[in-house]
Motif scaffolding. Structure first.
Motif, PDB file in Angstrom:
ATOM      1  N   MET A   1       0.850  -1.166   0.000  1.00 15.01           N
ATOM      2  CA  MET A   1       0.000   0.000   0.000  1.00 15.01           C
ATOM      3  C   MET A   1       0.904   1.239   0.000  1.00 15.01           C
ATOM      4  N   SER A   2       0.549   2.168  -0.819  1.00 19.44           N
ATOM      5  CA  SER A   2       1.374   3.372  -0.929  1.00 19.44           C
ATOM      6  C   SER A   2       1.138   4.305   0.258  1.00 19.44           C
ATOM      7  N   ARG A   3       2.038   5.180   0.439  1.00 23.03           N
ATOM      8  CA  ARG A   3       1.933   6.158   1.543  1.00 23.03           C
ATOM      9  C   ARG A   3       0.696   7.028   1.370  1.00 23.03           C
ATOM     10  N   ARG A   4       0.403   7.429   0.168  1.00 21.66           N
ATOM     11  CA  ARG A   4      -0.761   8.273  -0.124  1.00 21.66           C
ATOM     12  C   ARG A   4      -2.062   7.540   0.248  1.00 21.66           C
ATOM     13  N   THR A   5      -2.160   6.267  -0.053  1.00 20.59           N
ATOM     14  CA  THR A   5      -3.353   5.470   0.262  1.00 20.59           C
ATOM     15  C   THR A   5      -3.535   5.358   1.773  1.00 20.59           C
ATOM     16  N   ARG A   6      -2.441   5.110   2.505  1.00 13.04           N
ATOM     17  CA  ARG A   6      -2.527   5.010   3.972  1.00 13.04           C
ATOM     18  C   ARG A   6      -2.969   6.343   4.587  1.00 13.04           C
ATOM     19  N   ILE A   7      -2.474   7.433   4.085  1.00  9.73           N
ATOM     20  CA  ILE A   7      -2.884   8.758   4.589  1.00  9.73           C
ATOM     21  C   ILE A   7      -4.376   8.983   4.306  1.00  9.73           C
ATOM     22  N   PHE A   8      -4.808   8.632   3.105  1.00  7.73           N
ATOM     23  CA  PHE A   8      -6.220   8.791   2.741  1.00  7.73           C
ATOM     24  C   PHE A   8      -7.121   7.934   3.640  1.00  7.73           C
ATOM     25  N   ILE A   9      -6.750   6.686   3.871  1.00  2.35           N
ATOM     26  CA  ILE A   9      -7.540   5.794   4.734  1.00  2.35           C
ATOM     27  C   ILE A   9      -7.538   6.329   6.164  1.00  2.35           C
ATOM     28  N   GLY A  10      -6.409   6.795   6.649  1.00  4.91           N
ATOM     29  CA  GLY A  10      -6.324   7.356   8.000  1.00  4.91           C
ATOM     30  C   GLY A  10      -7.213   8.576   8.173  1.00  4.91           C
ATOM     31  N   MET A  11      -7.192   9.470   7.208  1.00  5.67           N
ATOM     32  CA  MET A  11      -8.046  10.673   7.288  1.00  5.67           C
ATOM     33  C   MET A  11      -9.523  10.294   7.226  1.00  5.67           C
TER      34      MET A  11
END
Length: 167
Positions: A1-11
């Motif tokens: 999972m990319s960093r951008r995807t993890r940030i999006f899921i976290g938000m």
């Protein structure tokens, strides 16, 4: 999972948790008391004038229900005969702010203590009937409503002021 995807899921999770917290804490019955919170000075003014008026009219220790204002259309004037035009304007303003859901303003005295009730949405056209009540004693408010054949929810609004939602 990319960093951008993890940030999006976290938000997304944070927003969902915040929304869930808001929904859980939301009290729809409290929304109707915003009228009191926004215009408490007007309610205080009507209370003060009512107490002065009733003290001048009757010196007995207990007074039955006196309708200061009645929006039931059965009389030529919705106000008690002794209510002056200034007080009529104040009550009329509260009625207007409520979207004309103010039906009654009733006064009684029990055990020498005043009980002033602003009764909203008597016909339940916009949800449950609710009252904004002034009394120096919360136990007397509870006693007055316990004597009636209704279930109610009491919400303290300010010093001596209570919201009563009739179920």
């Amino acid at each position: 999972m990319s960093r951008r995807t993890r940030i999006f899921i976290g938000m997304t999770l944070i927003l969902l948790l915040a929304a869930a917290g808001f929904i859980i804490r939301y009290d729809p019955s409290g929304a109707k008391y915003e009228l009191f919170h926004e215009h408490s000075g007007q309610f205080e003014a009507v209370k003060s004038e009512t107490l002065l008026l009733m003290d001048s009219l009757d010196e007995r220790s207990d007074i039955g229900n006196t309708f200061i204002y009645s929006n039931n259309g059965n009389t030529t004037s919705p106000f008690h005969d002794s209510v002056n035009t200034e007080m009529q304007d104040k009550i009329g303003q509260i009625a207007a702010w409520s979207g004309d859901s103010l039906d009654f303003v009733r006064y009684s005295r029990q055990d020498g203590k005043p009980l002033l009730r602003f009764v909203f949405d008597w016909e339940r056209e916009h949800g449950p009937t609710y009252h904004i009540v002034y009394c120096a004693s919360q136990s007397m408010v509870e006693q007055a409503y316990a004597a009636e054949p209704v279930k109610y929810k009491l919400t303290p609004l300010a010093d001596g002021w209570y919201g009563i939602e009739i179920e």
